[in-house]
Design an enzyme around this catalytic site. Structure first.
Site, short mmCIF file in Angstrom:
data_model
loop_
_atom_site.label_atom_id
_atom_site.label_comp_id
_atom_site.label_asym_id
_atom_site.label_seq_id
_atom_site.Cartn_x
_atom_site.Cartn_y
_atom_site.Cartn_z
N ARG A 44 10.29 -3.42 -5.01
CA ARG A 44 10.28 -4.78 -4.47
C ARG A 44 11.56 -5.50 -4.92
O ARG A 44 12.07 -5.22 -6.01
CB ARG A 44 9.05 -5.54 -4.97
N LEU A 69 8.65 -5.28 1.66
CA LEU A 69 7.71 -4.63 2.57
C LEU A 69 6.94 -5.62 3.43
O LEU A 69 6.31 -5.22 4.42
CB LEU A 69 6.72 -3.77 1.76
N LYS A 70 6.97 -6.89 3.07
CA LYS A 70 6.24 -7.90 3.85
C LYS A 70 7.02 -8.37 5.07
O LYS A 70 6.48 -9.09 5.92
CB LYS A 70 5.90 -9.10 2.96
N GLY A 91 0.45 3.61 -4.53
CA GLY A 91 -0.63 3.35 -5.47
C GLY A 91 -1.18 1.95 -5.36
O GLY A 91 -1.64 1.38 -6.36
N ARG A 99 -2.33 -3.04 5.88
CA ARG A 99 -1.94 -4.41 6.27
C ARG A 99 -0.43 -4.55 6.38
O ARG A 99 0.07 -5.37 7.15
CB ARG A 99 -2.50 -5.42 5.27
N GLY A 133 -8.59 -2.65 -12.19
CA GLY A 133 -9.06 -1.82 -13.30
C GLY A 133 -7.90 -1.22 -14.05
O GLY A 133 -6.77 -1.18 -13.55
N HIS A 134 -8.20 -0.78 -15.26
CA HIS A 134 -7.22 -0.06 -16.07
C HIS A 134 -7.87 1.20 -16.62
O HIS A 134 -9.09 1.41 -16.49
CB HIS A 134 -6.69 -0.94 -17.20
N ASP A 135 -7.06 2.01 -17.25
CA ASP A 135 -7.49 3.30 -17.77
C ASP A 135 -8.82 3.20 -18.51
O ASP A 135 -9.75 4.00 -18.27
CB ASP A 135 -6.40 3.83 -18.71
N ILE A 136 -8.95 2.22 -19.41
CA ILE A 136 -10.15 2.11 -20.23
C ILE A 136 -11.40 1.87 -19.37
O ILE A 136 -12.49 2.35 -19.69
CB ILE A 136 -9.99 0.98 -21.28
N ASP A 164 -5.03 7.45 -16.53
CA ASP A 164 -3.86 7.20 -15.70
C ASP A 164 -3.07 8.47 -15.39
O ASP A 164 -2.70 8.72 -14.24
CB ASP A 164 -2.93 6.20 -16.39
#
Length: 306
Positions: A44, A69-70, A91, A99, A133-136, A164
């Site tokens: 970006r 990209l927008k 990802g 979209r 969310g994250h890895d944990i 991850d």
């Protein structure tokens, strides 16, 4: 455009377009680049975002181009890149690339032989698909986090290596390589949908198998490979540093006992090394003896520097 040294490896000649993200997506692209693929990273404008920082080794071995990209012209530029590529890796959360006009249907229309790799935490659909969310979090819901930690204590996050990178990025990289192989063999373009919760569940296959045959207990820190066994653990030395001991097989354990002069009965008294090797009184394979053996090993390691 940032240049880099030409990669050499089994994926030499493969062109990959990476839509920049964080964590497992960049890791998968790093693995592909390390294997020789020519990866063009679409960043970006201005960079930024959690997990993005100068000198990040996850971003090694690829060229980079800044694209908004927008904007329609940004989307068209990426589709032009896709038309000459073998694979794309993204990802974003489910629905974002659709979209933007860069979803699987859009990209496969531009290149019917494309491998489109997607990385999410929860999958493309389902009750948590749109949740952050994250890895944990992923480890918690798969149950894998439950098994990491000391007996009687709370679970410990294993950095972000298990979710991850192990269950996420590495699975995505494997899926992309497998799909590339299929396309080279004449198959149409492929969509590789990798979710961290799925990948972590696959990584836990052996633990589930051991549990199913009664060789793994639910409480953490009481099993063979989770720090429960005194011969598969870490010990503090006299200098405050630590030694990792992985003497699983009987012959390796016997050698450890011989070389250290470990008391065969788990006691404190000095023992002749030869007697220790042949006179082991405590059965190390009986979990009932593990607390006494661990205490004895701990005493021994604290008498010497690492």
């Amino acid at each position: 455009m940032v240049t880099r040294v030409t990669n050499q490896g089994p994926l030499t000649g493969v062109r990959v377009i990476e839509l920049a993200g964080i964590g497992p997506g960049p890791f998968a692209s790093m693995m592909l680049a390390d294997l020789g693929a020519d990866v063009v990273r679409v960043d970006r404008p201005g960079g930024g975002g959690f997990g993005a920082f100068p000198g990040d080794l996850l971003n090694r071995n690829r060229r980079s181009i800044a694209v908004d990209l927008k904007q329609p012209e940004g989307r068209d530029l990426v589709l032009d890149l896709v038309a000459g590529a073998d694979a794309l890796v993204e990802g974003f959360r489910p629905g974002v690339t659709e979209r933007l006009g860069l979803g699987p249907d859009d990209c496969l229309a531009a290149n019917p032989k494309l491998v489109y790799g997607r990385m999410t935490g929860w999958g493309q659909d389902g009750p948590l698909a749109q949740r952050a969310g994250h890895d944990i979090d992923y480890l918690a819901l798969t149950g894998a986090l439950h098994g990491v930690g000391r007996a009687g204590e709370r679970p410990v996050p294993p950095m972000n290596l298990l979710g991850d990178y192990g269950g996420g990025g590495m699975m995505l990289a494997l899926g992309v390589v497998a799909a590339l192989y299929a396309v080279r063999g004449g198959a149409p373009g492929q969509v590789v949908d990798a979710a961290i919760v799925d990948g972590v569940s696959v990584l836990a296959t052996q633990i589930h198998a051991l549990r199913g045959i009664g060789l793994w207990q639910d409480p953490r820190g009481v099993n063979l490979l989770d720090g429960g066994a005194p011969f598969y653990d870490t010990y503090e030395c006299a200098d405050g540093r630590y030694v990792a001991v992985g003497a699983l097989e009987p012959q390796f354990y016997a050698e450890l006992v011989r070389l250290t002069g470990f008391p065969p009965d788990g006691g404190d008294g000095p023992q002749d090394a030869g007697a220790a090797a042949g006179g082991e009184a405590l059965d190390r394979d009986d979990p009932a003896n593990w607390p006494a053996l661990r205490a004895a090993w701990a005493r021994l390691f604290r008498t010497r520097t690492r």
